[in-house]
Design a protein around this motif. Structure first.
Motif, mmCIF file in Angstrom:
data_model
loop_
_atom_site.group_PDB
_atom_site.id
_atom_site.type_symbol
_atom_site.label_atom_id
_atom_site.label_comp_id
_atom_site.label_asym_id
_atom_site.label_seq_id
_atom_site.Cartn_x
_atom_site.Cartn_y
_atom_site.Cartn_z
ATOM 1 N N GLN A 35 8.641 5.225 -0.981
ATOM 2 C CA GLN A 35 8.459 5.111 0.468
ATOM 3 C C GLN A 35 8.672 3.664 0.912
ATOM 4 O OE1 GLN A 35 4.572 5.739 2.959
ATOM 5 N NE2 GLN A 35 5.313 7.765 2.322
ATOM 6 N N ARG A 36 8.220 2.735 0.090
ATOM 7 C CA ARG A 36 8.434 1.309 0.362
ATOM 8 C C ARG A 36 9.930 1.007 0.379
ATOM 9 N NH1 ARG A 36 5.541 -2.345 -3.962
ATOM 10 N NH2 ARG A 36 4.047 -0.663 -3.636
ATOM 11 N N HIS A 61 0.823 -1.214 0.000
ATOM 12 C CA HIS A 61 0.000 0.000 0.000
ATOM 13 C C HIS A 61 0.858 1.265 0.000
ATOM 14 C CE1 HIS A 61 -4.048 -1.784 0.744
ATOM 15 N NE2 HIS A 61 -3.307 -2.776 1.193
ATOM 16 N N LEU A 62 2.144 1.115 0.266
ATOM 17 C CA LEU A 62 3.028 2.280 0.307
ATOM 18 C C LEU A 62 3.455 2.671 -1.101
ATOM 19 C CD1 LEU A 62 5.420 1.186 3.213
ATOM 20 C CD2 LEU A 62 3.376 2.616 3.387
ATOM 21 N N ARG A 119 6.438 8.406 7.806
ATOM 22 C CA ARG A 119 5.132 8.196 7.175
ATOM 23 C C ARG A 119 4.900 6.723 6.875
ATOM 24 N NH1 ARG A 119 6.888 12.661 4.221
ATOM 25 N NH2 ARG A 119 7.162 11.390 2.336
ATOM 26 N N ALA A 120 5.959 6.047 6.426
ATOM 27 C CA ALA A 120 5.833 4.621 6.114
ATOM 28 C C ALA A 120 5.543 3.812 7.371
ATOM 29 C CB ALA A 120 7.112 4.119 5.445
ATOM 30 N N GLU A 159 1.872 4.341 8.388
ATOM 31 C CA GLU A 159 0.934 3.648 7.507
ATOM 32 C C GLU A 159 0.987 2.138 7.729
ATOM 33 O OE1 GLU A 159 -1.976 3.478 4.352
ATOM 34 O OE2 GLU A 159 -1.358 4.854 5.943
ATOM 35 N N ARG A 166 -0.833 1.177 10.819
ATOM 36 C CA ARG A 166 -2.287 1.233 10.630
ATOM 37 C C ARG A 166 -2.812 0.010 9.883
ATOM 38 N NH1 ARG A 166 -6.044 2.721 6.926
ATOM 39 N NH2 ARG A 166 -4.494 3.062 5.282
ATOM 40 N N LEU A 167 -2.022 -0.509 8.956
ATOM 41 C CA LEU A 167 -2.510 -1.556 8.064
ATOM 42 C C LEU A 167 -2.279 -2.973 8.571
ATOM 43 C CD1 LEU A 167 -1.319 -0.023 4.678
ATOM 44 C CD2 LEU A 167 -3.697 -0.351 5.393
#
Length: 319
Positions: free
Chosen positions: A137-138, A132-133, A171-172, A175, A178-179
């Protein structure tokens, strides 16, 4: 050690790295082949300001980022919508979707330190969340958190600043938190409880013992079946699915134990009209201390050779 031997030494790690980036073993192996091709062509310009390993990972990361410019992220069914509850109303296989693939553990090699670290970052829930990143960012997350590269080195690779790398990493992390499931939900039970769960699941699934399966599944268990988009959540709905789809009678199916993404897995063979057992799916289990929390069943027989397994078997006992 010559260059060819150096390349071979790092192959397992590079395939795992590209798999984290791409979510596909097939794509990862292609990316590593492209990495080696670029490395051979560019060896004259290698100035040895870094190790061969770092040089190869730099090339591999750029190969993956280029690949991701022209591809969709890989997903699991639960990322596409709400669960179903009717096993007689399954959506047809969605072959146009780019599905996440499992990673056979035997490809990691045998170095205990590497294997333990790699398997934690290869868990299906983690890799699915990584998809999802955004690609860059991944890459930052994997290079900083898995390979433990300094932020300055990542910045050089991605042609950006150290501050931008640190911001991207924050940020990564947010996220991903959260996931993916909470860390305690990913902790497997200790032996012999783990062994007992797997043995009981194999016996109950092969014999279609729904009562035994009910005792093994957690209340909020999930069952997903890519490339079938329909998925099921909750013990009652999962049992309803198994009741509808598992044929009764002895010797109808056999499970062969394997492992994928640092998790226990089974290869399912179903008996055909020719009395042979044919490849059906690779089922990757998520175990918790409360029981089996998820089964991601990849209905893709073409995956079997990657696990060192034949497409068909003459009997339950012989490959």
């Amino acid at each position: 050690m010559n260059l060819e031997e150096e390349f071979a030494q790092h192959r397992a790690g590079l395939v795992a790295h590209c798999y984290r980036m791409l979510g596909s073993l097939h794509d990862a192996e292609d990316a590593v082949q492209d990495t080696y091709l670029r490395a051979w062509r560019g060896q004259a310009g290698f100035e040895q300001r870094s190790s061969i390993k770092t040089w190869l990972y730099r090339i591999a990361t750029n190969v993956c980022l280029t690949f991701l410019q022209h591809s969709s992220r890989r997903v699991v069914p639960s990322a596409l919508g709400a669960p179903g509850n009717d096993p007689d109303d399954l959506h047809p296989q969605a072959l146009e979707v780019t599905w996440l693939e499992p990673f056979p553990d035997h490809l990691l090699g045998t170095d205990p330190a590497t294997v333990v670290g790699d398997r934690q970052s290869l868990r299906l829930a983690v890799v699915a969340a990584m998809q999802h990143l955004p690609p860059r960012q991944r890459a930052v997350l994997i290079l900083r958190e898995v390979l433990t590269w300094p932020a300055a080195e990542v910045a050089t690779l991605l042609d950006t600043t150290t501050a931008a790398v640190n911001s991207s990493l924050q940020r990564a992390r947010a996220e991903l938190a959260r996931l993916r499931p909470a860390e305690e939900d990913l902790s497997e039970p200790d032996e012999p409880v783990r062994r007992h769960l797997l043995d009981q699941f194999s016996t109950a699934f092969e014999s279609k013992d729904l009562a035994a399966l009910e005792g093994l599944l957690t209340a909020d268990t999930r069952w997903e079946m890519p490339p079938i988009p329909t998925w099921f959540s909750g013990r009652a709905d999962v049992l309803r699915l198994l009741d509808a789809k598992l044929g009764p009678g002895p010797d109808r199916r056999v499970l062969v134990e394997t492992s994928a993404n640092g998790q226990p897995a089974f290869a399912l063979y179903n008996r055909g009209k020719d009395e042979q057992y044919h490849a059906h799916s690779i089922k990757v289990l998520t175990l918790t201390k409360a029981g089996i929390a998820a089964v991601l069943a990849f209905h893709q027989p073409a995956l079997f050779p990657a696990f060192g397994l034949p497409i068909s078997r003459r009997s339950k006992e012989t490959p």
